[in-house]
Design a protein around this motif. Sequence first.
Motif, PDB file in Angstrom:
ATOM      1  N   ILE A  79       0.856  -1.182   0.000  1.00 24.86           N
ATOM      2  CA  ILE A  79       0.000   0.000   0.000  1.00 24.86           C
ATOM      3  C   ILE A  79       0.898   1.239   0.000  1.00 24.86           C
ATOM      4  O   ILE A  79       1.971   1.237   0.599  1.00 24.86           O
ATOM      5  N   ARG A  93       1.033   5.787  -0.078  1.00 25.94           N
ATOM      6  CA  ARG A  93       0.522   6.888   0.737  1.00 25.94           C
ATOM      7  C   ARG A  93       0.735   8.204  -0.003  1.00 25.94           C
ATOM      8  O   ARG A  93       1.566   8.292  -0.910  1.00 25.94           O
ATOM      9  N   ASN A 145      -6.267   6.162   1.254  1.00 28.99           N
ATOM     10  CA  ASN A 145      -6.207   5.006   2.155  1.00 28.99           C
ATOM     11  C   ASN A 145      -7.380   4.941   3.136  1.00 28.99           C
ATOM     12  O   ASN A 145      -7.216   4.600   4.304  1.00 28.99           O
ATOM     13  N   TRP A 181      -1.571   4.064   6.574  1.00 27.45           N
ATOM     14  CA  TRP A 181      -1.160   3.004   5.660  1.00 27.45           C
ATOM     15  C   TRP A 181      -0.652   1.784   6.405  1.00 27.45           C
ATOM     16  O   TRP A 181      -0.906   0.647   6.007  1.00 27.45           O
ATOM     17  N   ARG A 234      -1.888  -2.108   6.172  1.00 25.03           N
ATOM     18  CA  ARG A 234      -0.898  -3.155   5.869  1.00 25.03           C
ATOM     19  C   ARG A 234      -0.907  -4.236   6.940  1.00 25.03           C
ATOM     20  O   ARG A 234      -0.922  -5.441   6.614  1.00 25.03           O
TER      21      ARG A 234
END
Length: 312
Positions: free
Chosen positions: A272, A274, A284, A289, A293
């Motif tokens: 992921i 940002r 997100n 983030w 995750r």
Amino acid sequence: MSLKDNSQLKKNKVPYRQYSDYLKEKYGQKVYKLPVKLNLTCPNRDGTCAYGGCIFCGEEGGSFENLEQLSVRDQLLTNMAYIGKKYHANKFIAYFQNFTNTYQPLDSYQRALSDCRLENIVGVNISTRPDFLGEEYLLATEEACQGLDVCFELGLQSVNNHTLKILNRGHYLSDFIEGVLRLKKYPFRIGVHLIMDLPWDDELDIIEAAKILNALQVDEVKLHSLYVLKNTTLEKMLLNGEVALLNKETFQKRVILFLSHLDPNIVVQRIIGRAPKEASRFCNFGESWWKIRDEIIDQMNMQSIEQGSSIR
């Protein structure tokens, strides 16, 4: 070891081939990327293959660093001093991050790469498009970066051609395949960027993306969620009700689905991305983030899913 300890180890286990682990294995210590920002554009912005750029891309072109006014050498030295002191780091990768780095005059490209020949720089990562990999640029890269590890990071985002058209990428899947095959002639690593929660893709596209990367034997992949930057075409589409964003649970499910079909040898740079809060309309799902995750990792561990587990 007690059952409780064993359960905690399983919970904390990263069930995919993590980029930081790969770098540590290769260089024997932690290695950090140093972002380099150049005064560039993209061929889908100026009319060469499209106008306006990707619908999700802001004026920063994928980079939110602010050292563009410095030379490449000074950007690297400045970031190296800061990151080196903060993280006690001694090895670095120069990361040409914004826009299409192989879409600039060849002599400028050569000079930028030559400026990377600094002590403690062990590699160069070059962000670009799969349809702008001219042989003269690849030859120049090989010559300028002798002794350094080079990775070309190709923006693909989706394997669905209809989605690529909506995104205004200006290229299609066949261009990506051709670009990878061209890079395979050189001693470069190949990385690929994909967005997991594009509203126009479905789960079949996600599985197909993993299978295509497996078949092409790429080296690395970087996953993103779809964030909406201010003053972009995507923001206008969102405000006009032309697009409905997917939720966090769907994004996480797709990431897990993708990883489960991905060759275990492929290094996962991240799952992921940002963007700065002040530059974003949506990013997100309004959460950090690292939380998203960690939730993905926990879900994979609880379901006994690992990278490649669906293809064994």
